[in-house]
Scaffold this active site. Structure first.
Site, PDB file in Angstrom:
ATOM      1  N   TYR A  38       0.278  -3.973  42.186  1.00 26.04           N
ATOM      2  CA  TYR A  38       0.424  -5.418  42.157  1.00 26.04           C
ATOM      3  C   TYR A  38       0.530  -5.905  43.595  1.00 26.04           C
ATOM      4  O   TYR A  38      -0.113  -5.363  44.481  1.00 26.04           O
ATOM      5  CB  TYR A  38       1.612  -5.800  41.253  1.00 26.04           C
ATOM      6  CG  TYR A  38       1.466  -7.187  40.700  1.00 26.04           C
ATOM      7  CD1 TYR A  38       0.397  -7.507  39.860  1.00 26.04           C
ATOM      8  CD2 TYR A  38       2.364  -8.196  41.021  1.00 26.04           C
ATOM      9  CE1 TYR A  38       0.228  -8.786  39.372  1.00 26.04           C
ATOM     10  CE2 TYR A  38       2.207  -9.480  40.530  1.00 26.04           C
ATOM     11  CZ  TYR A  38       1.131  -9.770  39.704  1.00 26.04           C
ATOM     12  OH  TYR A  38       0.958 -11.049  39.223  1.00 26.04           O
ATOM     13  N   LYS A  93     -11.058  -1.309  14.031  1.00 25.79           N
ATOM     14  CA  LYS A  93     -12.313  -1.240  14.793  1.00 25.79           C
ATOM     15  C   LYS A  93     -12.040  -0.733  16.204  1.00 25.79           C
ATOM     16  O   LYS A  93     -12.783   0.097  16.740  1.00 25.79           O
ATOM     17  CB  LYS A  93     -12.929  -2.637  14.850  1.00 25.79           C
ATOM     18  CG  LYS A  93     -14.410  -2.641  15.069  1.00 25.79           C
ATOM     19  CD  LYS A  93     -15.124  -2.398  13.774  1.00 25.79           C
ATOM     20  CE  LYS A  93     -16.618  -2.504  13.953  1.00 25.79           C
ATOM     21  NZ  LYS A  93     -17.322  -2.454  12.689  1.00 25.79           N
TER      22      LYS A  93
END
Length: 414
Positions: A38, A93
């Site tokens: 970060y 899925k």
């Protein structure tokens, strides 16, 4: 509560709710790690991508990430139950993408008022992903949605209920026709059902060589013919200039029956009317248009496929969609075009003709599989699908101009 229902609910609930999670691909153990992950380190890839947008594939997970997006208007065979009810299916899925193709995937369920709202929502977020898999969206809106998104988006858009079903159906049907000694160009085809899957199946069969005038499509009101005034633009493409009005009339001497409709809609007496050596794809799930044992009792010259895993010749989209996206993403395809779909058909089709490895037999719980009436489509757990179909799709993307980069060296080499 039945045993199976309890098992299914417990599977989804324990030990952690749901079927997917996010894992880290970089260390995050020290203050140095966090400074790189970060602020301030993350500013460097930000600058690089701002300078060269293609670097997003180098510095982020975009190139291996698929969004699975639904509005819940056509969930399995259960109907319009809303976005949240579709979430287990979309997570499922995502599980299949990861298990079969190593693709990361996140499910997104969209609440919207108008079709245009849905299109705008997906178009506005699509570029965050390598590709978008649309799922469980009802017809005819699904056609408009997919086409609009293909036109607006820079990443592949693929409505699996349409094209995944069509690709696997075409692969199996071409093999069945070959075994039965029939020619697709001359075949008389009856399609029971006129929704997303039915229309996509027939359009792809036409691209494979079927003649549009040899196809009879039926919806809940009977044969789709030119004198009907209640047809949407998609059904109208299959309006036949005929006096035939019933399933029994059109199925007489037909070579092929494709069912994407509902349970027990093909009577044994209707099946008896078909031509010699007929082919029946009864793909309604969980209960087919006719049960195989019933069909084979009246026609022993039949080749039969269903959508179920407990019968031979399962038409299962998992043979296709993970590898369509794997191949498309690996060459950064802008779209999934007809050339890529046809390449997938051919790769799946040819794999069924090869000797089946012992590991596949074991996983499938059978002693023997050999190309013939009871084995026209590969089994879903055949690991060769990943290399064969992905490579065929990627090569077709490059050859047709859909790819942004060349095929990686030794791509999917076995």
């Amino acid at each position: 509560m039945t045993d199976f229902r309890k098992q299914a609910l417990d599977y989804h609930a324990y030990p952690t709710p749901g079927k997917i999670s996010i894992e880290l691909t970089k260390p995050a153990e020290t203050s140095k790690d966090l400074a790189l992950a970060y602020s301030p380190g993350v500013a460097e890839p930000v600058r690089a991508i701002a300078e060269n947008p293609e670097d997003v594939y180098k510095y982020t997970a975009k190139g291996n990430m698929v969004a699975v997006i639904s509005n819940g208007t056509a969930i399995l065979g259960l109907g319009n139950l809303g976005p949240m009810a579709s979430k287990p299916v979309m997570e499922g899925k995502a599980l299949l993408f990861k298990r079969f193709a190593g693709l990361d995937s996140i499910d997104i369920e969209v609440t919207h008022r108008t079709t245009q709202d849905f299109i705008n929502t997906v178009a506005n977020i699509a570029d965050s992903f390598g590709g978008v898999n649309l799922e469980d969206i009802k017809a005819p809106e699904c056609f408009e949605i997919e086409q609009a998104l293909i036109e607006r988006c820079e990443v592949p858009i693929f409505h699996d209920d349409q094209h995944g079903t069509a690709i696997v159906t075409a692969a199996g049907l071409l093999n069945a026709l070959e075994i039965q000694g029939k020619d697709l160009r001359k075949a008389q085809i009856v399609c029971l059902g006129a929704g997303a899957a039915a229309i996509a199946c027939m359009e792809l069969l036409i691209k494979c060589g079927a003649q549009r005038e040899h196809i009879y499509m039926l919806d809940s009101k009977g044969v789709i013919h030119t004198r009907r005034d209640d047809l949407n633009e998609y059904k109208a493409l299959f309006a036949n200039n005929t006096d035939k009005r019933t399933l029994e009339e059109v199925i007489t001497e037909a070579d092929v029956f494709v069912g994407v409709s509902g349970p027990n809609l093909l009577a044994p007496d209707a099946l008896k009317l078909m031509a010699e050596k007929p082919i029946v794809f009864a793909c309604s799930n969980p209960d087919p248009e006719i049960k195989p044992e019933l069909a084979l009792a009246v026609r022993d010259d039949l080749i039969m496929a269903t959508g179920r895993s407990d019968y031979p010749n399962q038409v299962n989209n998992v043979l296709c969609f993970p590898f369509i996206f794997r191949g498309a993403l690996d060459v950064r395809a802008k779209a999934i075009n007809d050339e890529m779909k046809l390449a997938a058909v051919e790769a799946i089709r040819q794999l069924a003709k090869e000797p089946v490895p012992e590991a596949v037999l074991k996983a499938s719980g059978v002693d023997k599989l050999e190309f013939g009436p009871n084995y026209i489509i590969p089994k879903p757990l055949d690991a060769r699908l990943r290399t064969r179909v992905s490579r065929a799709v990627a090569e077709a993307a490059v050859a047709s101009g859909a790819a942004r980069i060349e095929l990686p060296k030794n791509y999917m080499a076995e």
